[in-house]
Design an enzyme around this catalytic site. Structure first.
Site, PDB file in Angstrom:
ATOM      1  N   THR A 124      13.781 -21.976  16.081  1.00 56.28           N
ATOM      2  CA  THR A 124      13.219 -20.813  14.962  1.00 56.28           C
ATOM      3  C   THR A 124      11.908 -20.084  15.092  1.00 56.28           C
ATOM      4  OG1 THR A 124      12.037 -20.931  12.690  1.00 56.28           O
ATOM      5  CG2 THR A 124      11.829 -23.110  14.192  1.00 56.28           C
ATOM      6  N   ASP A 125      11.732 -19.187  14.501  1.00 59.05           N
ATOM      7  CA  ASP A 125      10.575 -18.110  14.574  1.00 59.05           C
ATOM      8  C   ASP A 125       9.355 -18.837  14.127  1.00 59.05           C
ATOM      9  OD1 ASP A 125      10.938 -18.096  11.650  1.00 59.05           O
ATOM     10  OD2 ASP A 125      11.285 -15.808  11.812  1.00 59.05           O
ATOM     11  N   GLU A 126       9.456 -19.846  13.504  1.00 56.09           N
ATOM     12  CA  GLU A 126       8.456 -20.596  12.801  1.00 56.09           C
ATOM     13  C   GLU A 126       7.257 -21.185  13.910  1.00 56.09           C
ATOM     14  OE1 GLU A 126       8.216 -23.057   9.212  1.00 56.09           O
ATOM     15  OE2 GLU A 126       9.940 -21.936   8.338  1.00 56.09           O
ATOM     16  N   TYR A 150       7.363 -29.170   9.994  1.00 52.46           N
ATOM     17  CA  TYR A 150       8.520 -28.814  10.502  1.00 52.46           C
ATOM     18  C   TYR A 150       8.361 -27.977  11.754  1.00 52.46           C
ATOM     19  CZ  TYR A 150      12.745 -25.621  11.014  1.00 52.46           C
ATOM     20  OH  TYR A 150      13.428 -24.941  11.411  1.00 52.46           O
ATOM     21  N   SER A 153       7.251 -29.736  14.791  1.00 56.97           N
ATOM     22  CA  SER A 153       8.681 -30.699  15.361  1.00 56.97           C
ATOM     23  C   SER A 153       9.427 -29.822  16.106  1.00 56.97           C
ATOM     24  CB  SER A 153       9.245 -31.622  14.508  1.00 56.97           C
ATOM     25  OG  SER A 153      10.029 -30.531  13.490  1.00 56.97           O
ATOM     26  N   LYS A 154       9.543 -28.627  15.628  1.00 53.86           N
ATOM     27  CA  LYS A 154      10.561 -27.883  16.349  1.00 53.86           C
ATOM     28  C   LYS A 154       9.990 -27.230  17.611  1.00 53.86           C
ATOM     29  CE  LYS A 154      14.264 -26.304  15.370  1.00 53.86           C
ATOM     30  NZ  LYS A 154      15.642 -26.856  15.575  1.00 53.86           N
TER      31      LYS A 154
HETATM   32  P1  NAD Z   1      20.548 -27.833   7.594  1.00 56.06           P
HETATM   33  O1  NAD Z   1      19.583 -28.761   7.096  1.00 56.06           O
HETATM   34  O2  NAD Z   1      21.396 -27.109   6.724  1.00 56.06           O
HETATM   35  O3  NAD Z   1      21.382 -28.651   8.519  1.00 56.06           O
HETATM   36  C1  NAD Z   1      21.178 -29.829   9.359  1.00 56.06           C
HETATM   37  C2  NAD Z   1      22.382 -30.754   9.957  1.00 56.06           C
HETATM   38  O4  NAD Z   1      21.832 -31.748  10.667  1.00 56.06           O
HETATM   39  C3  NAD Z   1      22.886 -31.442   8.609  1.00 56.06           C
HETATM   40  O5  NAD Z   1      24.278 -31.493   8.480  1.00 56.06           O
HETATM   41  C4  NAD Z   1      22.454 -32.950   8.905  1.00 56.06           C
HETATM   42  O6  NAD Z   1      23.323 -34.009   8.448  1.00 56.06           O
HETATM   43  C5  NAD Z   1      22.321 -32.801  10.331  1.00 56.06           C
HETATM   44  N1  NAD Z   1      21.522 -33.842  10.782  1.00 56.06           N
HETATM   45  C6  NAD Z   1      20.082 -34.198  10.319  1.00 56.06           C
HETATM   46  N2  NAD Z   1      19.438 -35.270  10.926  1.00 56.06           N
HETATM   47  C7  NAD Z   1      20.504 -35.596  11.911  1.00 56.06           C
HETATM   48  C8  NAD Z   1      20.361 -36.608  12.993  1.00 56.06           C
HETATM   49  N3  NAD Z   1      19.440 -37.391  13.376  1.00 56.06           N
HETATM   50  N4  NAD Z   1      21.714 -36.873  13.576  1.00 56.06           N
HETATM   51  C9  NAD Z   1      22.668 -36.147  13.627  1.00 56.06           C
HETATM   52  N5  NAD Z   1      22.690 -34.926  12.644  1.00 56.06           N
HETATM   53  C10 NAD Z   1      21.608 -34.777  11.768  1.00 56.06           C
HETATM   54  O7  NAD Z   1      19.893 -26.854   8.586  1.00 56.06           O
HETATM   55  P2  NAD Z   1      20.131 -25.303   8.920  1.00 56.06           P
HETATM   56  O8  NAD Z   1      19.449 -24.559   8.002  1.00 56.06           O
HETATM   57  O9  NAD Z   1      21.694 -25.500   9.082  1.00 56.06           O
HETATM   58  O10 NAD Z   1      19.515 -25.361  10.558  1.00 56.06           O
HETATM   59  C11 NAD Z   1      20.210 -25.770  11.784  1.00 56.06           C
HETATM   60  C12 NAD Z   1      19.294 -25.372  12.854  1.00 56.06           C
HETATM   61  O11 NAD Z   1      19.077 -24.431  12.967  1.00 56.06           O
HETATM   62  C13 NAD Z   1      18.081 -26.211  12.759  1.00 56.06           C
HETATM   63  O12 NAD Z   1      17.890 -26.767  14.215  1.00 56.06           O
HETATM   64  C14 NAD Z   1      16.786 -25.083  12.397  1.00 56.06           C
HETATM   65  O13 NAD Z   1      15.704 -25.841  12.821  1.00 56.06           O
HETATM   66  C15 NAD Z   1      17.416 -24.024  12.892  1.00 56.06           C
HETATM   67  N6  NAD Z   1      17.033 -22.723  12.367  1.00 56.06           N
HETATM   68  C16 NAD Z   1      17.232 -22.523  10.688  1.00 56.06           C
HETATM   69  C17 NAD Z   1      17.229 -21.263  10.541  1.00 56.06           C
HETATM   70  C18 NAD Z   1      17.418 -21.175   8.892  1.00 56.06           C
HETATM   71  O14 NAD Z   1      16.987 -20.203   8.290  1.00 56.06           O
HETATM   72  N7  NAD Z   1      17.881 -21.920   8.117  1.00 56.06           N
HETATM   73  C19 NAD Z   1      16.460 -20.357  11.092  1.00 56.06           C
HETATM   74  C20 NAD Z   1      16.328 -20.593  12.574  1.00 56.06           C
HETATM   75  C21 NAD Z   1      16.659 -21.898  13.068  1.00 56.06           C
HETATM   76  O1  DAU Z   2      12.096 -18.888   9.696  1.00 60.79           O
HETATM   77  C1  DAU Z   2      13.112 -19.528   9.794  1.00 60.79           C
HETATM   78  C2  DAU Z   2      13.085 -20.797   8.838  1.00 60.79           C
HETATM   79  O2  DAU Z   2      13.562 -20.185   7.779  1.00 60.79           O
HETATM   80  C3  DAU Z   2      13.940 -21.932   9.405  1.00 60.79           C
HETATM   81  O3  DAU Z   2      13.377 -22.648  10.598  1.00 60.79           O
HETATM   82  C4  DAU Z   2      13.868 -23.004   8.356  1.00 60.79           C
HETATM   83  O4  DAU Z   2      14.668 -24.238   8.596  1.00 60.79           O
HETATM   84  C5  DAU Z   2      14.437 -22.415   6.976  1.00 60.79           C
HETATM   85  O5  DAU Z   2      14.271 -23.331   6.003  1.00 60.79           O
HETATM   86  C6  DAU Z   2      13.395 -21.360   6.655  1.00 60.79           C
HETATM   87  O6  DAU Z   2      12.204 -21.651   6.136  1.00 60.79           O
HETATM   88  P1  DAU Z   2      11.264 -20.777   5.119  1.00 60.79           P
HETATM   89  O7  DAU Z   2      10.276 -21.674   4.704  1.00 60.79           O
HETATM   90  O8  DAU Z   2      11.106 -19.677   5.376  1.00 60.79           O
HETATM   91  O9  DAU Z   2      12.669 -20.795   3.882  1.00 60.79           O
HETATM   92  P2  DAU Z   2      12.887 -21.046   2.468  1.00 60.79           P
HETATM   93  O10 DAU Z   2      14.180 -20.851   2.160  1.00 60.79           O
HETATM   94  O11 DAU Z   2      12.044 -22.586   2.079  1.00 60.79           O
HETATM   95  O12 DAU Z   2      11.522 -20.151   1.940  1.00 60.79           O
HETATM   96  C7  DAU Z   2      11.682 -18.793   2.286  1.00 60.79           C
HETATM   97  C8  DAU Z   2      10.291 -18.226   1.448  1.00 60.79           C
HETATM   98  O13 DAU Z   2      10.236 -18.397  -0.001  1.00 60.79           O
HETATM   99  C9  DAU Z   2       9.087 -18.927   1.749  1.00 60.79           C
HETATM  100  O14 DAU Z   2       7.980 -17.976   1.936  1.00 60.79           O
HETATM  101  C10 DAU Z   2       8.842 -19.852   0.725  1.00 60.79           C
HETATM  102  C11 DAU Z   2       9.340 -19.255  -0.364  1.00 60.79           C
HETATM  103  N1  DAU Z   2       9.911 -19.940  -1.561  1.00 60.79           N
HETATM  104  C12 DAU Z   2      10.759 -20.991  -1.122  1.00 60.79           C
HETATM  105  C13 DAU Z   2      11.408 -21.852  -2.261  1.00 60.79           C
HETATM  106  C14 DAU Z   2      12.317 -22.914  -1.853  1.00 60.79           C
HETATM  107  C15 DAU Z   2       9.614 -19.721  -2.850  1.00 60.79           C
HETATM  108  O15 DAU Z   2       8.745 -18.644  -3.004  1.00 60.79           O
HETATM  109  N2  DAU Z   2      10.289 -20.402  -3.943  1.00 60.79           N
HETATM  110  C16 DAU Z   2      11.175 -21.264  -3.556  1.00 60.79           C
HETATM  111  O16 DAU Z   2      11.522 -22.234  -4.371  1.00 60.79           O
END
Ligand code: NAD
Ligand code: DAU
Length: 335
Positions: A124-126, A150, A153-154
């Site tokens: 992730t960019d985070e 989070y 840990s990443k």
């Molecule tokens: P998500 O939370 O929707 O899905 C995570 C999946 O991992 C789930 O199906 C869960 O059951 C599985 N999982 C969790 N713990 C596990 C374990 N111990 N063993 C096996 N499976 C397990 O997450 P997502 O949003 O699809 O993100 C997927 C990946 O992409 C993550 O590594 C996240 O850090 C990365 N990522 C997410 C975003 C985003 O915007 N969502 C952006 C950049 C990177």
């Molecule tokens: O940037 C990549 C990341 O994007 C991934 O690594 C994470 O797994 C993913 O969850 C996401 O993280 P964010 O914290 O950016 O996403 P979230 O959707 O939780 O929040 C997006 C923005 O919106 C953030 O600035 C917080 C704000 N927010 C979020 C929620 C859930 C609100 O204002 N209200 C809300 O209820």
């Protein structure tokens, strides 16, 4: 190719499996997922009978299980599994460290022990921390500066992946991507929470003053980026992927409200997230130059498609919001 996809029942993982089988129909995918609250096999309903797909319920921290899967003529591990929600990591860090750090190490050990299996790590960019409003976007050279459990840990998992490349010669690649959105996004995250709340005629909770900035990418563009890295990426390298769509949370909220025909009276400003990063932005020039990748969908087009998908799939998100989706595994795979 035979791929082991971890976390394939989650948001991006399930979109990746659907994308991969459509674009590489001769490949075979094993999906290893623990099915935490974020894992939902209904995300893969249309795939589950595909002869080139197999689901295994299990934990990436279980070395015996993982090693068995990796030793079975595998070409690549594509590692999505993680605890992914920042707000949950603020409440408790334990599962984040266990899955994101220990789980990644377990997979790396299995890859190493089986002759050095190719490993793509989805990050992730985070991990780079937060940017000022006028700061230059993150690149592969940006310093690591994670600021919530989070992202910490990443960051640890990224370091481990690189350490296995330098120490053990494991053939790895890493992608760091910005905020994804699209179909099957769990409605605890901002975009799907806001869309589904509005469909239920509920208000949308904007944290703080809504001035935080995110760079949004449609999930299929991310999946294509990972495909390009798997096919053309250089071993040992990291690639930043972004959506070219920076926007403040409040402007994004107003855009969603307008696309859904709702008024600004539906906005509710709520207490800010502790340690809320101000801005993320990605410079994906390296991916563009080396791989020929760039995002294809504009935020406007992607949002319209996403709203339409949530409108057409009300049963999916209603079952997620009510918790009923967790019964699906028992019905399909239980005794
Ligand atoms: P998500 O939370 O929707 O899905 C995570 C999946 O991992 C789930 O199906 C869960 O059951 C599985 N999982 C969790 N713990 C596990 C374990 N111990 N063993 C096996 N499976 C397990 O997450 P997502 O949003 O699809 O993100 C997927 C990946 O992409 C993550 O590594 C996240 O850090 C990365 N990522 C997410 C975003 C985003 O915007 N969502 C952006 C950049 C990177
Ligand atoms: O940037 C990549 C990341 O994007 C991934 O690594 C994470 O797994 C993913 O969850 C996401 O993280 P964010 O914290 O950016 O996403 P979230 O959707 O939780 O929040 C997006 C923005 O919106 C953030 O600035 C917080 C704000 N927010 C979020 C929620 C859930 C609100 O204002 N209200 C809300 O209820």
């Amino acid at each position: 190719m035979k791929l082991l996809v971890t976390g394939g029942a989650g948001f991006i993982g399930s979109n990746f499996i659907r994308y991969w089988l459509a674009n590489h129909p001769d490949d075979f995918i094993v999906n290893l997922d623990k099915l935490t609250y974020a894992g939902n096999l209904e995300n893969l309903k249309d795939i589950e009978k595909n002869p080139n797909y197999k689901f295994v319920q299990g934990d990436i921290c279980d070395f015996e299980l993982v090693n068995g899967l990796v030793s079975d003529k595998l070409d690549i591990i594509v590692h999505f599994a993680a605890e992914s929600h920042v707000d949950r990591s603020v409440m408790s860090s334990r599962d984040f460290i266990r899955t994101n750090v220990e789980g990644t190490m377990t997979l790396l050990d299995a890859a190493k022990n089986n002759g050095g299996v190719r490993f793509h790590h989805v990050s992730t960019d985070e991990v780079f921390g937060d940017l000022s409003l006028d700061g230059a976007a993150f690149t592969e050279k940006s310093h690591y500066n994670p600021r919530n459990p989070y992202s910490a840990s990443k960051a640890a998992s990224d370091h481990l992946v690189r350490a296995y490349y330098h120490t053990h010669g494991l053939p790895i690649t890493i992608s760091n991507c910005s905020n994804n959105y699209g179909p099957y996004h769990f409605p605890e995250k901002m975009i799907p929470l806001f869309i589904t709340n509005l469909m239920e005629n509920k208000k949308v909770p904007v944290y703080g003053d809504g001035k935080n900035v995110r760079d949004w990418i449609f999930v299929t563009d991310h999946c294509r980026g990972i495909d390009f890295i798997i096919q053309k990426g250089k071993i040992g390298q990291t690639y930043c992927l972004g959506g070219n769509s920076e926007i403040t949370n409040i402007d994004l909220t107003k855009k969603i409200l307008s696309l859904m025909g709702k008024g600004e009276d539906m906005i509710e400003y709520v207490k800010d997230r502790p340690g809320h990063d101000l801005r993320y932005a990605m410079d994906y020039a390296k991916a563009k130059q080396e791989l020929g990748w760039e995002p294809l969908l504009s935020l406007h087009e992607g949002l319209m498609q996403t709203i339409e998908w949530y409108n057409d799939n009300q049963a999916w998100w209603q079952r997620v919001k009510s918790g009923e989706y967790q019964e699906y595994y028992e019905k399909q795979y239980g005794e």
